[in-house]
Design a protein around this motif. Structure first.
Motif, PDB file in Angstrom:
ATOM      1  N   THR A 247       0.838  -1.203   0.000  1.00 32.25           N
ATOM      2  CA  THR A 247       0.000   0.000   0.000  1.00 32.25           C
ATOM      3  C   THR A 247       0.870   1.250   0.000  1.00 32.25           C
ATOM      4  O   THR A 247       0.586   2.222  -0.712  1.00 32.25           O
ATOM      5  CB  THR A 247      -0.929   0.005   1.234  1.00 32.25           C
ATOM      6  OG1 THR A 247      -1.701  -1.196   1.240  1.00 32.25           O
ATOM      7  CG2 THR A 247      -1.847   1.198   1.220  1.00 32.25           C
ATOM      8  N   THR A 248       1.934   1.258   0.762  1.00 29.97           N
ATOM      9  CA  THR A 248       2.843   2.409   0.824  1.00 29.97           C
ATOM     10  C   THR A 248       3.475   2.661  -0.539  1.00 29.97           C
ATOM     11  O   THR A 248       3.597   3.806  -0.987  1.00 29.97           O
ATOM     12  CB  THR A 248       3.929   2.172   1.890  1.00 29.97           C
ATOM     13  OG1 THR A 248       3.303   1.900   3.144  1.00 29.97           O
ATOM     14  CG2 THR A 248       4.847   3.373   2.016  1.00 29.97           C
ATOM     15  N   VAL A 249       3.883   1.599  -1.225  1.00 34.81           N
ATOM     16  CA  VAL A 249       4.483   1.732  -2.550  1.00 34.81           C
ATOM     17  C   VAL A 249       3.456   2.303  -3.533  1.00 34.81           C
ATOM     18  O   VAL A 249       3.758   3.215  -4.316  1.00 34.81           O
ATOM     19  CB  VAL A 249       5.022   0.368  -3.041  1.00 34.81           C
ATOM     20  CG1 VAL A 249       5.426   0.437  -4.505  1.00 34.81           C
ATOM     21  CG2 VAL A 249       6.205  -0.069  -2.186  1.00 34.81           C
ATOM     22  N   MET A 250       2.225   1.802  -3.516  1.00 39.79           N
ATOM     23  CA  MET A 250       1.180   2.284  -4.425  1.00 39.79           C
ATOM     24  C   MET A 250       0.857   3.758  -4.161  1.00 39.79           C
ATOM     25  O   MET A 250       0.712   4.551  -5.095  1.00 39.79           O
ATOM     26  CB  MET A 250      -0.083   1.435  -4.311  1.00 39.79           C
ATOM     27  CG  MET A 250       0.089   0.016  -4.823  1.00 39.79           C
ATOM     28  SD  MET A 250       0.616  -0.031  -6.535  1.00 39.79           S
ATOM     29  CE  MET A 250      -0.914   0.357  -7.336  1.00 39.79           C
TER      30      MET A 250
ATOM     31  N   SER B 213       2.837   5.968  -2.802  1.00 40.71           N
ATOM     32  CA  SER B 213       4.014   6.721  -3.230  1.00 40.71           C
ATOM     33  C   SER B 213       4.028   6.907  -4.734  1.00 40.71           C
ATOM     34  O   SER B 213       4.367   7.983  -5.240  1.00 40.71           O
ATOM     35  CB  SER B 213       5.295   6.018  -2.783  1.00 40.71           C
ATOM     36  OG  SER B 213       5.350   5.936  -1.383  1.00 40.71           O
ATOM     37  N   ILE B 214       3.655   5.871  -5.489  1.00 41.29           N
ATOM     38  CA  ILE B 214       3.605   5.966  -6.953  1.00 41.29           C
ATOM     39  C   ILE B 214       2.541   6.986  -7.386  1.00 41.29           C
ATOM     40  O   ILE B 214       2.782   7.820  -8.253  1.00 41.29           O
ATOM     41  CB  ILE B 214       3.348   4.579  -7.578  1.00 41.29           C
ATOM     42  CG1 ILE B 214       4.584   3.684  -7.395  1.00 41.29           C
ATOM     43  CG2 ILE B 214       2.990   4.698  -9.048  1.00 41.29           C
ATOM     44  CD1 ILE B 214       4.380   2.249  -7.826  1.00 41.29           C
ATOM     45  N   VAL B 215       1.362   6.927  -6.773  1.00 40.00           N
ATOM     46  CA  VAL B 215       0.289   7.874  -7.110  1.00 40.00           C
ATOM     47  C   VAL B 215       0.720   9.298  -6.798  1.00 40.00           C
ATOM     48  O   VAL B 215       0.524  10.218  -7.597  1.00 40.00           O
ATOM     49  CB  VAL B 215      -1.019   7.505  -6.373  1.00 40.00           C
ATOM     50  CG1 VAL B 215      -2.050   8.618  -6.501  1.00 40.00           C
ATOM     51  CG2 VAL B 215      -1.577   6.199  -6.901  1.00 40.00           C
TER      52      VAL B 215
ATOM     53  N   GLY C 177       3.801  10.413  -6.607  1.00 47.04           N
ATOM     54  CA  GLY C 177       4.868  10.743  -7.550  1.00 47.04           C
ATOM     55  C   GLY C 177       4.318  11.135  -8.907  1.00 47.04           C
ATOM     56  O   GLY C 177       4.764  12.123  -9.516  1.00 47.04           O
ATOM     57  N   ILE C 178       3.345  10.389  -9.410  1.00 48.21           N
ATOM     58  CA  ILE C 178       2.737  10.710 -10.707  1.00 48.21           C
ATOM     59  C   ILE C 178       2.036  12.065 -10.642  1.00 48.21           C
ATOM     60  O   ILE C 178       2.141  12.882 -11.562  1.00 48.21           O
ATOM     61  CB  ILE C 178       1.766   9.591 -11.131  1.00 48.21           C
ATOM     62  CG1 ILE C 178       2.550   8.321 -11.494  1.00 48.21           C
ATOM     63  CG2 ILE C 178       0.895  10.040 -12.304  1.00 48.21           C
ATOM     64  CD1 ILE C 178       1.689   7.113 -11.743  1.00 48.21           C
ATOM     65  N   THR C 179       1.354  12.334  -9.544  1.00 45.99           N
ATOM     66  CA  THR C 179       0.667  13.616  -9.369  1.00 45.99           C
ATOM     67  C   THR C 179       1.666  14.771  -9.355  1.00 45.99           C
ATOM     68  O   THR C 179       1.436  15.810  -9.988  1.00 45.99           O
ATOM     69  CB  THR C 179      -0.162  13.609  -8.067  1.00 45.99           C
ATOM     70  OG1 THR C 179      -1.071  12.504  -8.100  1.00 45.99           O
ATOM     71  CG2 THR C 179      -0.925  14.899  -7.898  1.00 45.99           C
TER      72      THR C 179
END
Length: 187
Positions: free
Chosen positions: A3-6, A8-10, A12-14
């Protein structure tokens, strides 16, 4: 951990999308008549403007037809295309002496001023051909001479304002879009 990785990815993309959008500002005019889009000729002229022009928008807060709001939106578009235009909003009921100084008798009106050269644009002109009226006023106060095109009248020539198949209204509008003055001449 997943969940933390997901998350973080969201995030980062934002952040990357926001960083890209800051440097690439775009406006879109989705109105049916493209009423907030300037012609390429006007944009070219504005990009080459060398003299500053002060614009006074005389409008009351109780504008029943929202002509002042339309004029304001269009003037903002002008301002987005050059740094030589500055806009001042004036309530003529609150500052009647300034309205008298510029000869404003009906509202909303727009006055273009450059080194004591002034041009008043009336509400009827704003409703009829706002972009042409504003660009012509800027050309006039900056001392740039507009070319004129005359249509002959008096011998059953086609009417330049007629939208009929034998009328010249489209030709007239095309010339206005290309920053020409259009008039009739009776020989």
């Amino acid at each position: 951990a997943g969940t933390t990785v997901m998350v973080s990815i969201v995030i980062g993309i934002t952040l990357v999308a926001n960083a890209i959008s800051i440097g690439n500002y775009q406006r879109f005019d989705l109105t049916g008549l493209a009423q907030f889009t300037l012609t390429s000729q006007t944009k070219d002229f504005l990009s080459q403007m060398e003299q500053p022009v002060q614009v006074f928008l005389f409008s009351t807060p109780a504008d029943p037809y929202a002509i002042g709001t339309f004029a304001d939106s269009l003037l903002t578009e002008y301002q987005n295309n050059t740094d030589q235009i500055s806009i001042e909003y004036v309530d003529p009921d609150e500052y009647p002496e300034q309205a008298r100084q510029y000869g404003v008798i009906e509202y909303p009106s727009v006055v273009f001023d450059n080194n004591n050269r002034q041009k008043l644009v009336s509400p009827l002109e704003i409703l009829d051909e706002a972009e042409y009226a504003f660009t012509s006023a800027i050309l006039e106060v900056t001392g740039i001479v507009q070319k004129k095109v005359y249509f002959l009248t008096g011998h059953d020539e086609a009417n330049i304002n007629s939208t009929a198949s034998n009328g010249y209204s489209r030709a007239r509008l095309g010339l206005l879009d290309n920053l020409y003055k259009v008039a009739t001449l009776d020989l």
